[in-house]
Design an enzyme around this catalytic site. Structure first.
Site: not given
Ligand code: PEP
Length: 235
Positions: A88, A157, A193
């Site tokens: 992550h 991500e 997000s």
């Molecule tokens: C995450 O922590 O994997 C994530 C996508 O966070 P957020 O949805 O808050 O951007």
């Protein structure tokens, strides 16, 4: 589809139990057929039987030993946890985990047959450096990773989209996912997000097999709405 919640350092053990029970009730009442994963804080890991699968946000590649602040296989086995999140962006960029360390974790838990959600994604400066630079950066996060591992799920991500309210355009997400699918046929989630207001559009994109949700997943009603979107799209 795969709908995953990363609860990060939020919710106590009691609150997490309540949260997971609320999801189970919704899933049962609405005959949800999607795969639902929840990654609670380490102190909230627990034995859970139901449709929701609990996974660890992180684990050290060891059975046990002198690794202060970490948990290993013994601690996961106590709660029958067989799913782990690796790489992550907060582990990479806030806690400074290197690709080498992530590969060690990946191989250790792969050899044990764990389901691994492996995260990749570029920081803002790499995105701003242009597509070639950005894809080169993301490709480096695949180094040492067995992309054909049968229990692998990949989450794309973008670092700059996590917890910021910013997202790539839908077109960008689809393009990057299409490129990343060439690196691995594993299910590919989008994260960064995602919330109730954009989850449906993201889930409808080609080569998006699900979502990994942070902040917006903390509210069980919001997360259930996203689960329902996935269910409706899959039918
Ligand atoms: C995450 O922590 O994997 C994530 C996508 O966070 P957020 O949805 O808050 O951007």
């Amino acid at each position: 589809m795969i709908i995953a919640a990363n609860l990060k350092t939020n919710l106590t053990r009691k609150q997490t139990r309540l949260y997971v029970n609320e999801l189970e009730t919704y899933i049962k009442q609405n005959n949800i057929k999607q795969d639902i994963l929840v990654f609670p804080a380490t102190s909230s890991l627990d034995i859970h039987s139901g449709k929701v699968v609990l996974g660890a946000q992180n684990a050290y590649p060891t059975q046990n030993g002198a690794f202060t602040g970490e948990i290993g296989l013994d601690q996961l086995e106590e709660f029958l946890i067989k799913t782990v999140l690796i790489g992550h962006s907060e582990r990479r960029h806030v806690l400074g985990e290197s690709q080498d360390e992530l590969v060690k974790k990946f191989n250790y838990y792969k050899d044990l047959g764990f389901k691994i959600i492996y995260c990749v994604g570029e920081p803002l400066e790499k995105r701003e450096a242009g597509k070639e630079e950005m894809m080169k950066y993301i490709a480096s996060q695949y180094e040492g990773i067995d992309t054909s591992y049968e229990n692998l799920i990949i989450a794309y991500e973008p670092v700059w989209a996590i917890g910021t309210g910013l997202t790539p355009t839908l077109e960008d997400i689809e393009l990057i996912h299409t490129d990343l699918k060439e690196k691995s046929h594993a299910p590919l989630l989008y994260g960064g997000s995602v919330k109730v207001t954009n989850a449906k559009e993201v889930l409808e994109l080609k080569n998006v097999d699900g979502i990994l949700v942070g902040s917006a997943a903390l509210y069980s009603e919001h997360f259930c709405t996203m689960i329902q979107f996935a269910q409706d799209i899959s039918q």
